[in-house]
Structure formats: structure tokens, C-alpha cells
Scaffold this active site. Structure first.
Site, mmCIF file in Angstrom:
data_model
loop_
_atom_site.group_PDB
_atom_site.id
_atom_site.type_symbol
_atom_site.label_atom_id
_atom_site.label_comp_id
_atom_site.label_asym_id
_atom_site.label_seq_id
_atom_site.Cartn_x
_atom_site.Cartn_y
_atom_site.Cartn_z
ATOM 1 N N ASP A 1 -6.807 -3.883 -11.635
ATOM 2 C CA ASP A 1 -8.051 -3.429 -11.001
ATOM 3 C C ASP A 1 -9.179 -3.312 -12.022
ATOM 4 O O ASP A 1 -8.936 -3.019 -13.185
ATOM 5 C CB ASP A 1 -7.781 -2.061 -10.354
ATOM 6 C CG ASP A 1 -8.894 -1.641 -9.415
ATOM 7 O OD1 ASP A 1 -9.700 -2.497 -9.007
ATOM 8 O OD2 ASP A 1 -8.955 -0.442 -9.109
ATOM 9 N N ASN B 1 -7.796 -8.224 0.695
ATOM 10 C CA ASN B 1 -8.794 -8.904 -0.149
ATOM 11 C C ASN B 1 -9.550 -10.035 0.558
ATOM 12 O O ASN B 1 -10.576 -10.498 0.082
ATOM 13 C CB ASN B 1 -8.164 -9.446 -1.436
ATOM 14 C CG ASN B 1 -7.868 -8.365 -2.464
ATOM 15 O OD1 ASN B 1 -6.966 -8.490 -3.287
ATOM 16 N ND2 ASN B 1 -8.632 -7.263 -2.429
#
Ligand code: FPP
Length: 234
Positions: A15, A63
Site C-alpha cells: 500500500d 480495485n
């Protein structure tokens, strides 16, 4: 005192790529490019430190909500990295893809299936790559397969144990997930290996993924080793 040695299996939530790029006034995909380079280095660091298996969260079922341009960038990185991932196979590394890859373009899907098959017998290290992956989707898929077996009479409801569920998860041939590392300051699992993480240790750090180094990995392992893992016992 902790009672843990080297973690057998580490999960990485990669991340912070977007923020890393933003800090440099660069497009988000520049961050993903750096992030992908760190992914490759991390595999080597894990091997050097004696870890057996590392799983990376590369693309979640959520996503797809990102801008089309960013998704195109990640797919193009994936195409590039497929070449590298193929070469892992020559180093006795087994590749396991976690997730529903039927949603990807045909060339990517075929390559990934081929990589999984040709590396199947490799015993040196296992790299898991979570692509179009979600922990809830993984459990729902296992439930669906078990339900089919119940309907066909192959098994009865009494046979549905934790071990049976586990045998339908993507991780069925991996060692237990000992440690999850999430850089970038967020402190959540984001649907990553939620079944497998039931007794994992978590190490969160502020470093953004593209800045993640071997020192960060060693620090996380030291923190893991200092923890007292009781697995519900005393
Ligand atoms: C999270 O950072 C990162 C992703 C959703 C993509 C990760 C993809 C790669 C590292 C490259 C492709 C992978 C392989 C295996 C070739 P973010 O974009 O959420 O960062 P932010 O929170 O700062 O916006």
C-alpha cells in the site's frame, strides 16, 4: 520473551504507491512501477532470511473502481512482470495466484495459468500473488464448491470442518500465514486473507510501499519474534 522464530509465511499489503508518487508530483502509475520493483526485491530478501512463502496483495476485487488509466497501468506492469515471474520458476520458486483471474485479458490469464502449472513442483520458495482477490470472495467460492459436493452426495454436511474449508482455499498448499506486514500507515486488512490471518501477527508501519527496504522487513520480523503467540492457549 517471544517464542517465534522466522515466520514461515508473510503476507504483504503493498500500500502507498499512489501517495509515494503524489509526493513527487508524479502520476500514480509511477508509484506502482516503483512498487512492483520492491515486490521483486522483497522476494529475494525473504529467501535470504529463511522465510518459506510470501504472498503479495497486488490487485483486489475492489480495485476495479480505480480510474481506467490506472488499471491499464497496473495491467501493463503485470504483463511486464510476467516475464520476471516466469524466470522465478527457473530458480525453483513456485508461483500460486490467488483470486479470480478469469476477469483479466486472455493473454494475462493464459500466462498466469501456465506459470502456476510449470512451477507446481518447485520446492525452493513459494510466491503468492493475489490478483482480483478478496478474502470474502475466496470463502464464498469455497462454500459454493462444498455446497456442490453436498448436493451431488459426495460429502454430507457433517463433513464440513475447518480442514475441509481450508482444502478449498487458494492457500491450501502454503504454510500457515504467520505475519502480515502493511506499510503506509493504514491499520486494516482490507479483505486480505481474512481466513488465514485468524492467528497471524500484524506489523504496521508508516513507510510507503515503494520505500520499503530489507531493514523494514528485518525490523518487522524482529517485532514478530518478540511477540508471544499463544493461539488461544495460555
Ligand atoms: C496500493 O497502493 C497498490 C495497489 C492497489 C497496486 C499494487 C500493484 C503493484 C505493486 C504493481 C503490480 C504488481 C505486480 C505483482 C507486478 P495505492 O495505490 O492504494 O496507494 P495509495 O493508498 O497511496 O493511493
Amino acid at each position: 520473551m517471544g517464542n517465534s522464530g522466522i515466520p514461515r509465511h508473510i503476507g504483504f499489503i503493498m500500500d502507498g504507491n499512489g501517495r509515494w508518487a503524489k509526493k513527487r508530483a508524479m502520476p500514480r502509475n509511477f508509484g506502482h512501477t516503483q512498487g512492483a520493483a520492491v515486490f521483486k526485491k522483497t522476494i529475494n530478501w525473504c529467501r535470504e532470511l529463511g522465510v518459506e512463502c510470501a504472498t503479495f496483495y497486488a490487485f483486489s476485487t475492489e480495485n476495479w473502481k480505480r480510474p481506467a488509466e490506472e488499471i491499464r497501468g497496473i495491467m501493463s506492469l503485470l504483463r511486464q512482470y510476467i516475464k520476471d515471474i516466469k524466470s522465478f520458476s527457473d530458480e525453483n520458486i513456485r508461483i500460486i495466484i490467488l483470486g479470480d483471474i478469469s476477469a483479466f485479458d486472455e493473454d494475462i490469464r493464459a500466462e498466469l495459468e501456465n506459470i502456476m502449472k510449470t512451477s507446481e513442483k518447485n520446492t525452493g520458495f513459494i510466491v503468492g500473488i493475489a490478483l482480483n482477490y478478496g478474502g470474502r470472495a475466496e470463502i464464498a467460492l469455497a462454500a459454493r464448491k462444498i455446497a456442490e459436493k453436498c448436493v451431488s452426495g459426495e460429502i454430507s454436511a457433517d463433513n464440513v470442518t475447518e480442514e475441509l474449508v481450508e482444502s478449498f482455499l487458494y492457500t491450501r498448499e502454503m504454510p500457515p500465514l504467520d505475519l502480515v506486514i502493511r506499510p503506509s500507515g493504514e491499520q486494516r486488512l482490507s479483505n486480505f486473507m481474512i481466513w488465514q490471518a485468524a492467528y497471524s501477527e500484524f506489523v504496521f508501519m508508516d513507510t510507503l510501499w515503494p520505500d520499503f527496504t530489507k531493514k523494514d522487513l528485518e525490523r518487522a520480523i524482529r517485532e514478530f519474534q518478540a511477540r508471544d503467540r499463544r493461539f488461544g492457549g495460555v
